[in-house]
Write a protein that holds these residues in place. Structure first.
Motif, PDB file in Angstrom:
ATOM      1  N   VAL A   1      -8.664   1.006   6.643  1.00 37.07           N
ATOM      2  CA  VAL A   1      -7.228   0.925   6.916  1.00 37.07           C
ATOM      3  C   VAL A   1      -6.908   1.850   8.086  1.00 37.07           C
ATOM      4  CG1 VAL A   1      -4.903   1.319   6.025  1.00 37.07           C
ATOM      5  CG2 VAL A   1      -6.674   0.420   4.512  1.00 37.07           C
TER       6      VAL A   1
ATOM      7  N   ILE B   1      -3.587   7.435   1.600  1.00 35.12           N
ATOM      8  CA  ILE B   1      -3.323   6.277   0.744  1.00 35.12           C
ATOM      9  C   ILE B   1      -3.329   6.723  -0.714  1.00 35.12           C
ATOM     10  CG2 ILE B   1      -4.219   4.030  -0.022  1.00 35.12           C
ATOM     11  CD1 ILE B   1      -5.460   3.764   2.813  1.00 35.12           C
TER      12      ILE B   1
ATOM     13  N   SER C   1       3.252  -1.650   3.827  1.00 37.69           N
ATOM     14  CA  SER C   1       3.086  -0.304   3.265  1.00 37.69           C
ATOM     15  C   SER C   1       4.440   0.278   2.885  1.00 37.69           C
ATOM     16  CB  SER C   1       2.399   0.624   4.268  1.00 37.69           C
ATOM     17  OG  SER C   1       3.241   0.849   5.393  1.00 37.69           O
TER      18      SER C   1
ATOM     19  N   THR D   1      -0.977   1.945  -6.069  1.00 42.71           N
ATOM     20  CA  THR D   1      -1.014   0.639  -5.418  1.00 42.71           C
ATOM     21  C   THR D   1      -1.682  -0.379  -6.338  1.00 42.71           C
ATOM     22  OG1 THR D   1      -1.198   1.740  -3.267  1.00 42.71           O
ATOM     23  CG2 THR D   1      -1.739  -0.610  -3.348  1.00 42.71           C
TER      24      THR D   1
ATOM     25  N   ASN E   1      -5.597  -3.709   9.059  1.00 42.00           N
ATOM     26  CA  ASN E   1      -6.990  -3.761   8.597  1.00 42.00           C
ATOM     27  C   ASN E   1      -7.907  -3.783   9.810  1.00 42.00           C
ATOM     28  OD1 ASN E   1      -6.921  -6.380   9.601  1.00 42.00           O
ATOM     29  ND2 ASN E   1      -6.747  -7.339   7.562  1.00 42.00           N
TER      30      ASN E   1
ATOM     31  N   ALA F   1      -4.097   5.310  -3.889  1.00 42.45           N
ATOM     32  CA  ALA F   1      -4.729   4.148  -4.520  1.00 42.45           C
ATOM     33  C   ALA F   1      -4.217   3.937  -5.942  1.00 42.45           C
ATOM     34  CB  ALA F   1      -6.251   4.320  -4.521  1.00 42.45           C
TER      35      ALA F   1
ATOM     36  N   ILE G   1       0.864  -1.190   0.000  1.00 41.35           N
ATOM     37  CA  ILE G   1       0.000   0.000   0.000  1.00 41.35           C
ATOM     38  C   ILE G   1       0.897   1.235   0.000  1.00 41.35           C
ATOM     39  CG2 ILE G   1      -1.714   1.323   1.296  1.00 41.35           C
ATOM     40  CD1 ILE G   1      -2.805  -1.326   2.355  1.00 41.35           C
TER      41      ILE G   1
ATOM     42  N   ILE H   1      -6.657  -2.989  -1.549  1.00 43.96           N
ATOM     43  CA  ILE H   1      -6.677  -2.106  -0.375  1.00 43.96           C
ATOM     44  C   ILE H   1      -7.963  -2.409   0.403  1.00 43.96           C
ATOM     45  CG2 ILE H   1      -6.713   0.281   0.431  1.00 43.96           C
ATOM     46  CD1 ILE H   1      -5.335   1.061  -2.208  1.00 43.96           C
TER      47      ILE H   1
END
Length: 842
Positions: free
Chosen positions: A429, A416, A480, A421, A472, A418, A395, A425
């Protein structure tokens, strides 16, 4: 782990270099292949064409220099050092083993490659490299190009004194000296820098710099050779023929330099040192066939006598820097030493006597490299490099933390990415940020693609490392990148500053002289990035569309302190922007307005935008630095002119005898340096000549008004006579106005107004007697034809002959004008009597 900050710093020195990396929040030197902190900046090409760098290359250099005494030939060496001094110039180094010429940047690239190789656990493709504060734009550009040749993709440059002060600012012993004025005294192997910093609440700001790119440890070594070793050899051996031959003498000096360097280092830590060689150590023989041997006991008194004059130059530079900022040494809160020569007790005593007691808490040899790494930990890796190193299965995060701060709490946005990545995901998070000492944690905070703010707590006076762990909603750890970040607390570098005034060459609308003018907003010590403007400039001639031969030029220069209005030779030419008719959409009339905007980014890249209101057209150019090729012939001419100016000052009876004697001595030294190696020393000669020319101009200023007053009177009487012979009622009114202005200017003794009035009278006289002026110019070309540098001598001779014929047979003013225009086009700009009409007027 993929890095988000550069984290690596290199001190690319004249004689020694080092590389550091941030490790656990601390700048750490990466040891060389010989397990030292630094390595010699020396390159050797052996007979198998293999390239060696560092200690082995330095040993080869010493061997070659000594071997040269056998046949007195120093040209065959394949070992090179001190090429940093010629960065940005056209100087090349000949390698017989490679059968090619090597540039300074190619040799520097080999040093950088070797430093990079000391990092064994990851590839290094982003770097901060330090440069002297006195480095010009072309020298910095050459350093960048060397780094590209060495395989670095992202390169940031940092001034050496700034790097040193950043490292120094984090030493424990300096905590009680956080605020106030700091002077960084950086005496390296080949360059000297002085930087004045103001520190307020831990924020460091460079407020002024000064330096000399030709003053360093090399000068100290040769001082020991000339004052201690050579006198010993002269006393114990017969070397008359060697001393009479400049090439042989230089070869001897180069060979003895290694003994001098060792002496300099030993006497930095001991009271005495014995220079001792065994029979056969030094090849070659004296005039009577006797082999050379050395057995010299050198004391602190001996070394002080030899080195003090060299150190004094650096102290004078520092005191001048303080003086122009209205400070004294007693006002300083810290005097920081940088560079191996600053270990010398001779220097430290001189500094304490003339400035203040220096701080000795930091290691002068490694402080620049460590400071560069600290700075590197505050600089994001470029997007291009970052994309190459991402592990998109993890991530991807964006952590927008401050890299350095004087606060104890900071707000850090985390979100994040996205689109960066590739893996899945989770819907929810959570991020937990924990300080490295485990004494503080943020707890789990939900984050998303919009972003969340985390308030972090910092330990004072150190680098704080924070780990970032993602979870999570079931509490499982998610991989990450990045997974940590750092914040330096207690010290913060303000914006970098311009080391020089950035400006252009313009024709002064009052005096008609072409001079350097600083762009407003780009003055020396201005924070960067910076934007400067210069509006309302005028073109001197029309530019026809589609015509490559029609052009405007904008010469960009870097100017020293007090450079405003000076001649071009005083300043460093960066490059010249040329805007031709091919680039303009339609005709640009004579005397059209031009507005300039000059942008300088953080890396000191210069972009010039020219706007033409008449055409509503904008032209933008990124200024590339040129490799400086100082012309030896023009330099010789400038030395000759300087000597002529000195003679004039003496004949005029200038009363400042001490300054006159000082200039005379300086010019003799400059001429000697130039004669020793016209090509190799030309950049250093230009640097020294500029200093002497400035003093000459200062002395000229003291006698300027009497000369100007005399000229004003002479020119007015000449104008009055011409008006009597050729004028009318209208021209008589103008002459009477000049008389009235002259009566006002003479009592005021105002040079500026007097010069402007003289220009106006000259212009009016020219118009009144134009045809006679044209005839006189053509006659002058005829009488002095051989003294001009015609680009087409045959055609020029034909034009002059045609002009002389027309003068003898009822000359026409317009015909003579056209002949003169054609003749001026065949002259270099600096020889045109009317000046350069392609530069702008302002």
């Amino acid at each position: 782990m993929a890095r988000t900050k550069i984290d690596y710093g290199i001190d690319l020195g004249t004689t020694n270099s080092a590389i550091s990396r941030m490790e656990n929040g601390e700048p750490t030197i990466k040891k060389t292949d010989t397990l030292k902190d630094t390595m010699p900046s020396c390159v050797y090409i052996n007979k198998k064409k293999a390239i060696q760098v560092g200690d082995s290359a330095y040993n080869a250099l010493k061997r070659d220099r000594l071997k040269s005494m056998k046949n007195w030939n120093s040209e065959n060496s394949n070992a090179f050092i001190e090429f940093k001094r010629t960065m940005g110039s056209d100087k090349s180094y000949s390698s017989s083993n490679l059968d090619k010429e090597l540039s300074s940047k190619e040799l520097s690239a080999e040093v950088l490659k070797t430093l990079k190789s000391f990092v064994k656990d990851e590839n290094v493709n982003s770097i901060v490299i330090t440069v002297p504060a006195a480095f010009k734009n072309n020298q910095k550009e050459s350093t960048r190009e060397a780094a590209k040749l060495a395989g670095f993709d992202h390169i940031e440059l940092l001034q050496e004194p700034v790097a040193a002060s950043m490292a120094y600012g984090l030493f424990e012993s300096s905590k009680d000296k956080k605020d106030g004025f700091w002077l960084v005294f950086d005496f390296g192997g080949g360059t000297f820098d002085a930087a004045l910093l103001k520190v307020e609440e831990g924020i460091m700001k460079v407020i002024d710099t000064e330096g000399d790119n030709y003053l360093g440890g090399k000068n100290l070594d040769f001082a020991i050779v000339d004052e201690i070793i050579l006198p010993y050899i002269e006393e114990n051996f017969v070397i008359d023929s060697i001393l009479a031959d400049d090439a042989k003498k230089q070869s001897l000096r180069n060979s003895m330099k290694f003994y001098a360097e060792e002496t300099k280092i030993k006497l930095s830590f001991n009271d005495t040192h014995n220079i001792l060689s065994d029979l056969g150590d030094i090849p070659g023989e004296d005039d009577e066939g006797e082999e050379f041997e050395l057995d010299i006991t050198v004391t602190q008194t001996d070394i002080s006598n030899a080195l003090s004059p060299v150190f004094q130059k650096a102290i004078d530079v520092s005191n001048n820097l303080l003086e122009r900022n209205n400070l004294k040494g007693s006002c300083l809160d810290s005097l920081i030493l940088v560079g191996g020569p600053t270990f010398s007790p001779v220097l430290r005593k001189m500094l304490e006597a003339q400035i203040c007691k220096p701080d000795t808490s930091a290691d002068p040899m490694t402080v620049v490299s460590k400071g560069a790494a600290l700075y590197a930990s505050t600089v994001n890796i470029s997007d291009e490099v970052r994309e190459q190193t991402r592990d998109k299965t993890k991530i991807q995060l964006e952590i927008a933390n401050e890299s350095s701060t004087v606060e104890t709490e900071e707000f850090v946005p985390i979100k994040i990415l996205a689109d960066k990545t590739e893996g899945e995901i989770p819907e929810k998070v959570f991020a937990e940020v924990t300080r490295g000492d485990k004494a503080w944690s943020s707890g789990k905070i939900e984050i998303n693609t919009i972003g969340e703010i985390v308030e972090i707590q910092l330990n004072e006076g150190k680098t704080n490392i924070f780990d970032v762990v993602l979870y999570n909603d079931k509490g499982d750890i998610l991989e990450s990148e990045p997974s940590s970040f750092s914040v330096i607390q207690g010290s913060k570098i303000g914006s970098a500053t311009l080391p020089y005034n950035v400006g252009i060459e313009l024709k002064d609308r009052t005096t008609g002289k072409v001079r350097f003018k600083t762009i407003k907003g780009l003055e020396k010590n201005q924070s960067i990035p910076a934007i400067g403007t210069k509006n309302g400039l005028k073109t001197q001639k029309q530019i026809r569309p589609g015509m490559d031969s029609d052009f405007i030029k904008i010469p960009v220069y870097e100017g020293e302190h007090a450079s405003e209005g000076t001649r071009a030779i005083y300043n460093e030419h960066v490059n010249t922007i040329k805007i031709t008719g091919l680039e303009l959409p339609s005709l640009l009339p004579e005397n059209s307005d031009v507005d300039l905007t000059v942008n300088i980014d953080r890396s000191e890249k210069i972009t010039v935008t020219a706007y033409f209101p008449y055409l509503d057209f904008t032209h933008e150019t990124e200024v590339e630095s040129t490799t400086k090729a100082t012309d030896a012939n023009s330099l010789e001419n400038e030395i000759r002119k300087a000597k002529g100016s000195l003679i004039e000052l003496k004949e005029e009876g200038n009363s400042d005898t001490m300054k006159l004697q000082k200039i005379e001595s300086e010019l003799q030294g400059i001429e000697k340096l130039f004669d020793a190696d016209k090509e190799g020393n030309k950049d250093q000669v230009l640097n020294e000549l500029r200093k002497s020319l400035k003093t000459i101009d200062e002395l000229n200023d003291t006698t300027e008004w009497p000369k100007l007053e005399e000229t004003l009177k002479e020119e007015f009487y000449k104008l009055e006579k011409a008006n009597t012979d050729l004028g009318n009622e209208k021209t008589t009114q103008v002459v009477n106005q000049f008389r009235s202005q002259l009566d006002q200017v003479i009592p005021s003794q105002d040079v500026k107004i007097g010069t402007a009035l003289l220009e106006e009278m000259d212009m009016f006289f020219f118009k009144l007697t134009e045809i006679y002026q044209f005839m006189g110019m053509i006659k002058n070309f005829n009488n002095n034809f051989g003294s001009y540098s015609w680009n087409n001598p045959t055609k020029a001779r034909q034009l002059v002959n045609s002009g002389m014929d027309k003068i003898a047979n009822n000359p026409d003013k317009e015909e003579l004008r056209q002949i003169l225009i054609s003749l001026y086009d065949m002259l270099p700009n600096n020889e045109r009597p009317s000046g350069d009409d392609s530069v702008l007027v302002g």
